[in-house]
Each structure stands twice: as structure tokens, then as C-alpha cells.
Design a protein around this motif. Structure first.
Motif, PDB file in Angstrom:
ATOM      1  N   LEU A 104       0.824  -1.252   0.029  1.00 15.60           N
ATOM      2  CA  LEU A 104       0.043  -0.063   0.120  1.00 15.60           C
ATOM      3  C   LEU A 104       1.051   1.295  -0.083  1.00 15.60           C
ATOM      4  N   LYS A 105       1.942   1.120   0.628  1.00 15.70           N
ATOM      5  CA  LYS A 105       2.853   2.306   0.584  1.00 15.70           C
ATOM      6  C   LYS A 105       3.452   2.456  -0.483  1.00 15.70           C
ATOM      7  N   LEU A 106       3.886   1.443  -1.282  1.00 16.62           N
ATOM      8  CA  LEU A 106       4.518   1.773  -2.717  1.00 16.62           C
ATOM      9  C   LEU A 106       3.594   2.099  -3.498  1.00 16.62           C
ATOM     10  N   GLN A 107       2.264   1.716  -3.502  1.00 19.02           N
ATOM     11  CA  GLN A 107       1.288   2.239  -4.322  1.00 19.02           C
ATOM     12  C   GLN A 107       1.219   3.776  -4.169  1.00 19.02           C
ATOM     13  N   LYS A 108       1.092   4.179  -2.770  1.00 20.04           N
ATOM     14  CA  LYS A 108       1.137   5.476  -2.517  1.00 20.04           C
ATOM     15  C   LYS A 108       2.350   6.408  -3.335  1.00 20.04           C
ATOM     16  N   TYR A 109       3.578   5.874  -3.088  1.00 17.49           N
ATOM     17  CA  TYR A 109       4.773   6.392  -3.629  1.00 17.49           C
ATOM     18  C   TYR A 109       4.544   6.622  -5.154  1.00 17.49           C
ATOM     19  N   LEU A 110       4.097   5.523  -5.771  1.00 20.28           N
ATOM     20  CA  LEU A 110       4.083   5.575  -7.236  1.00 20.28           C
ATOM     21  C   LEU A 110       3.010   6.796  -7.854  1.00 20.28           C
ATOM     22  N   GLU A 111       1.686   7.088  -6.807  1.00 16.60           N
ATOM     23  CA  GLU A 111       1.111   7.940  -6.992  1.00 16.60           C
ATOM     24  C   GLU A 111       1.574   9.599  -6.816  1.00 16.60           C
ATOM     25  N   GLU A 112       2.706   9.353  -6.141  1.00 21.18           N
ATOM     26  CA  GLU A 112       3.410  10.798  -5.772  1.00 21.18           C
ATOM     27  C   GLU A 112       4.467  11.115  -6.659  1.00 21.18           C
ATOM     28  N   GLN A 113       4.416  10.218  -7.961  1.00 18.85           N
ATOM     29  CA  GLN A 113       5.401  10.604  -8.936  1.00 18.85           C
ATOM     30  C   GLN A 113       6.531   9.897  -8.768  1.00 18.85           C
ATOM     31  N   ARG A 114       6.996   8.922  -8.022  1.00 19.78           N
ATOM     32  CA  ARG A 114       8.187   8.397  -7.722  1.00 19.78           C
ATOM     33  C   ARG A 114       8.286   6.824  -8.203  1.00 19.78           C
ATOM     34  N   SER A 115       9.354   6.471  -8.693  1.00 24.52           N
ATOM     35  CA  SER A 115       9.437   5.101  -9.237  1.00 24.52           C
ATOM     36  C   SER A 115       9.924   4.307  -8.042  1.00 24.52           C
ATOM     37  N   ILE A 116       9.717   3.052  -8.240  1.00 22.45           N
ATOM     38  CA  ILE A 116       9.781   1.987  -7.115  1.00 22.45           C
ATOM     39  C   ILE A 116      10.769   1.000  -7.616  1.00 22.45           C
ATOM     40  N   HIS A 117      11.659   0.314  -6.752  1.00 22.89           N
ATOM     41  CA  HIS A 117      12.731  -0.684  -7.234  1.00 22.89           C
ATOM     42  C   HIS A 117      12.294  -1.789  -6.305  1.00 22.89           C
ATOM     43  N   LEU A 118      12.293  -2.978  -6.774  1.00 27.46           N
ATOM     44  CA  LEU A 118      12.068  -4.068  -6.112  1.00 27.46           C
ATOM     45  C   LEU A 118      12.963  -5.290  -6.698  1.00 27.46           C
ATOM     46  N   PHE A 119      13.876  -5.957  -5.739  1.00 29.03           N
ATOM     47  CA  PHE A 119      14.633  -7.048  -6.263  1.00 29.03           C
ATOM     48  C   PHE A 119      13.907  -8.262  -6.380  1.00 29.03           C
TER      49      PHE A 119
ATOM     50  N   ALA B  94       6.222  -7.193  -7.113  1.00 24.97           N
ATOM     51  CA  ALA B  94       6.281  -6.269  -8.214  1.00 24.97           C
ATOM     52  C   ALA B  94       5.084  -6.195  -9.228  1.00 24.97           C
ATOM     53  N   PHE B  95       4.926  -7.516  -9.622  1.00 23.77           N
ATOM     54  CA  PHE B  95       3.818  -7.529 -10.763  1.00 23.77           C
ATOM     55  C   PHE B  95       2.591  -7.204 -10.435  1.00 23.77           C
ATOM     56  N   ASN B  96       2.074  -7.482  -9.038  1.00 21.34           N
ATOM     57  CA  ASN B  96       0.938  -6.897  -8.444  1.00 21.34           C
ATOM     58  C   ASN B  96       1.080  -5.540  -8.630  1.00 21.34           C
ATOM     59  N   LEU B  97       2.007  -4.741  -8.153  1.00 20.79           N
ATOM     60  CA  LEU B  97       2.195  -3.221  -7.955  1.00 20.79           C
ATOM     61  C   LEU B  97       2.059  -2.755  -9.409  1.00 20.79           C
ATOM     62  N   ALA B  98       2.756  -3.395 -10.565  1.00 19.64           N
ATOM     63  CA  ALA B  98       2.769  -2.725 -11.690  1.00 19.64           C
ATOM     64  C   ALA B  98       1.402  -2.931 -12.423  1.00 19.64           C
ATOM     65  N   VAL B  99       1.032  -4.083 -12.470  1.00 24.32           N
ATOM     66  CA  VAL B  99      -0.736  -4.157 -12.866  1.00 24.32           C
ATOM     67  C   VAL B  99      -1.712  -3.329 -12.329  1.00 24.32           C
ATOM     68  N   ASP B 100      -1.843  -3.203 -10.890  1.00 21.36           N
ATOM     69  CA  ASP B 100      -2.455  -2.547 -10.146  1.00 21.36           C
ATOM     70  C   ASP B 100      -2.299  -0.926 -10.437  1.00 21.36           C
ATOM     71  N   SER B 101      -1.205  -0.403 -10.643  1.00 15.93           N
ATOM     72  CA  SER B 101      -0.837   0.971 -10.917  1.00 15.93           C
ATOM     73  C   SER B 101      -0.872   1.270 -12.303  1.00 15.93           C
ATOM     74  N   GLN B 102      -0.835   0.112 -13.425  1.00 22.52           N
ATOM     75  CA  GLN B 102      -0.940   0.413 -14.537  1.00 22.52           C
ATOM     76  C   GLN B 102       0.403   1.181 -15.053  1.00 22.52           C
ATOM     77  N   GLN B 103       1.525   0.934 -14.329  1.00 21.91           N
ATOM     78  CA  GLN B 103       2.808   1.586 -14.663  1.00 21.91           C
ATOM     79  C   GLN B 103       3.680   0.524 -15.328  1.00 21.91           C
ATOM     80  N   PRO B 104       4.547   0.985 -16.213  1.00 24.82           N
ATOM     81  CA  PRO B 104       5.399   0.038 -16.958  1.00 24.82           C
ATOM     82  C   PRO B 104       6.517  -0.588 -15.937  1.00 24.82           C
ATOM     83  N   ILE B 105       6.955  -1.816 -16.396  1.00 26.76           N
ATOM     84  CA  ILE B 105       8.107  -2.600 -15.719  1.00 26.76           C
ATOM     85  C   ILE B 105       9.288  -2.238 -16.341  1.00 26.76           C
ATOM     86  N   ALA B 106      10.403  -1.611 -15.806  1.00 29.82           N
ATOM     87  CA  ALA B 106      11.774  -1.254 -16.139  1.00 29.82           C
ATOM     88  C   ALA B 106      12.596  -2.618 -15.706  1.00 29.82           C
ATOM     89  N   VAL B 107      13.038  -3.262 -16.543  1.00 31.50           N
ATOM     90  CA  VAL B 107      13.905  -4.298 -16.350  1.00 31.50           C
ATOM     91  C   VAL B 107      15.337  -4.130 -16.344  1.00 31.50           C
TER      92      VAL B 107
END
Length: 247
Positions: free
Chosen positions: A138-153, A172-185
Motif C-alpha cells: 500500500l505504501k509503494l502504491q502511494k509512492y507511485l501515485e506521488e510521482q516516484r518510481s519503485i525498485h524491487l529485487f 512487483a507484478f501486482n504493483l505494476a498491473v494495479d498501478s498500470q505503470q510500466p516495468i523497467a527491467v
């Protein structure tokens, strides 16, 4: 004899980590105390990049980044990478063209300077606790909404197996599809040769790499598409690892 030399080099690497950490700590402290929002995020990113460069210079390891032009610094991404060593952290900082936050384990808090920076910038998770995992997402989702990218190992922990990649976690995949943000590999190469996760207190000089693949869009995708997204990320990473003879 080689083992002894690698033990000595590991001691030197730790010493340089503490020395350079002490040098940059006041700048991190001032940034967190005096700056806010985007100014703080960009400033601490550049301090982190400088720290990684200085540590590499003094401990004879070098970072090469390829494919940075594929990543739009104005875009928000769910950034994912493989995980080989603690040396992955400066590689990720060197590779990122924009500020980001990590999903970090609780143990990171104990690392000098890194723990201090993570306290202000990152999201912590206790993987043993379902409640902690849910709260961290939930916190990561909020960070994405606040215009910040997220990194997960994406493997969850450092790879000490004989396989080029471990199983991928779903977060990471749940976060990406729920937020509809692209995955950077980002595929990380050779950091385990510099600081081994398999052999305690074994380190050495060398060159490591961070290689960006083309981002994977998630617009219109749902959690039903996660198995296919996982496989696409795996194939991109394996292709890069094979290029460097690591798969």
C-alpha cells in the motif's frame, strides 16, 4: 593464498564503505532536513551516485551502465532487477536516471548510512509477516501515485543458488498491473564477483554491469496477465545474462 587475498580485499572494501559513508553522511542529513519533495529526491539520488562512484574508485571496482536511453526520467516505473550481492545497491543507483524508492528488508536498517538513508526514502517490509507485506504494498502504491518510481529485487533475496535466476515474487507484478505503470527491467552482472554472497568475507576488484532492457507496458493488463509478465521479464534477464556468459 587467493582466499587470503580476497579476505584482505573484503576488509579493505568494508573500510572504504565506512570511510566514504562518513564523508557523504552530512550531505544526506542536510538534504533530508532542509529539502522537500522533488528537490530532496534528486539531491539524495546524486549524492548516492557520487557515493557509489567514490567507493568504486577507492576499492577498485567499476560500474558500466547500458541502455539508460530506454528509460524515460519523466516516467514512473516499477523497476525490477536480479539480486547477486550488496554491491547491487550502487549499481541500481548508477543505473537510475530518476529518483526511486526501494522495497527494503528490515535488516537494511542496521547498515551504517544505508539504514539512515533508507529510513527517509524507502519502504520496509518484514517478509515473515503477511500484515507487513500488505502494508508495504500500500505504501509503494502511494509512492507511485506521488510521482516516484519503485525498485524491487524481483527474487526477494540474493541469489546464492547455482541457477542464473531464482523464482520471481509476485509483489512487483501486482504493483505494476494495479498501478498500470510500466516495468523497467535491469539485469545486474558480476557484482557477486566483487562481493560474494555465497562465500563470507570474500571480495575482489572488477567490473560490474547494469543493463536496461526495453520497458514492458502494463496498460490494460490485470493480475491474470502476471504469469506472462513474469516469463517476459525472465526471458529478458536470461538473454542479457547469456550475453555475458552468466546463464
Amino acid at each position: 593464498m587467493l582466499r587470503l587475498l580476497r579476505n584482505i580485499f573484503c576488509f579493505w572494501l568494508i573500510l572504504m564503505f565506512l570511510f566514504t559513508g562518513a564523508l557523504v553522511f552530512p550531505f544526506f542529513w542536510l538534504s533530508f532536513k532542509l529539502l522537500k519533495g522533488e528537490r530532496e529526491a534528486w539531491t539524495t539520488l546524486y549524492i548516492t551516485k557520487f557515493w557509489g562512484f567514490l567507493l568504486g574508485l577507492l576499492s577498485a571496482h567499476w560500474i558500466q551502465i547500458r541502455g539508460k536511453e530506454k528509460i524515460d526520467p519523466k516516467e514512473r516505473y516499477v523497476m525490477v532487477s536480479n539480486h547477486l550481492s550488496m554491491m547491487d545497491i550502487p549499481v541500481c543507483a548508477a543505473a537510475a536516471p530518476m529518483p526511486f524508492s526501494y522495497l527494503a528488508k528490515w535488516g537494511v536498517r542496521k547498515i551504517p548510512v544505508v539504514g539512515f538513508v533508507s529510513h527517509y526514502r524507502d519502504v520496509f517490509v518484514d517478509r515473515r509477516s503477511p500484515e507487513s507485506r500488505k502494508e508495504s504494498m500500500l505504501k509503494l502504491q502511494k509512492y507511485l501515485e506521488e510521482q516516484r518510481s519503485i525498485h524491487l529485487f524481483i527474487e526477494g533475496t540474493r541469489n546464492i543458488s547455482d541457477e542464473p535466476l531464482q523464482a520471481f515474487h509476485n509483489g512487483a507484478f501486482n504493483l505494476a498491473v494495479d498501478s498500470q505503470q510500466p516495468i523497467a527491467v535491469l539485469t545486474i552482472i558480476n557484482t557477486d564477483k566483487i562481493l560474494s554472497a555465497k562465500k563470507k568475507f570474500q571480495a575482489g576488484p572488477g567490473l560490474c554491469w547494469g543493463i536496461w532492457s526495453d520497458p514492458i507496458p502494463t496498460q490494460g493488463k490485470s493480475r491474470a496477465d502476471i504469469p506472462a509478465l513474469k516469463e517476459e521479464v525472465r526471458q529478458k534477464m536470461l538473454a542479457t545474462l547469456k550475453e555475458f556468459g552468466r546463464a
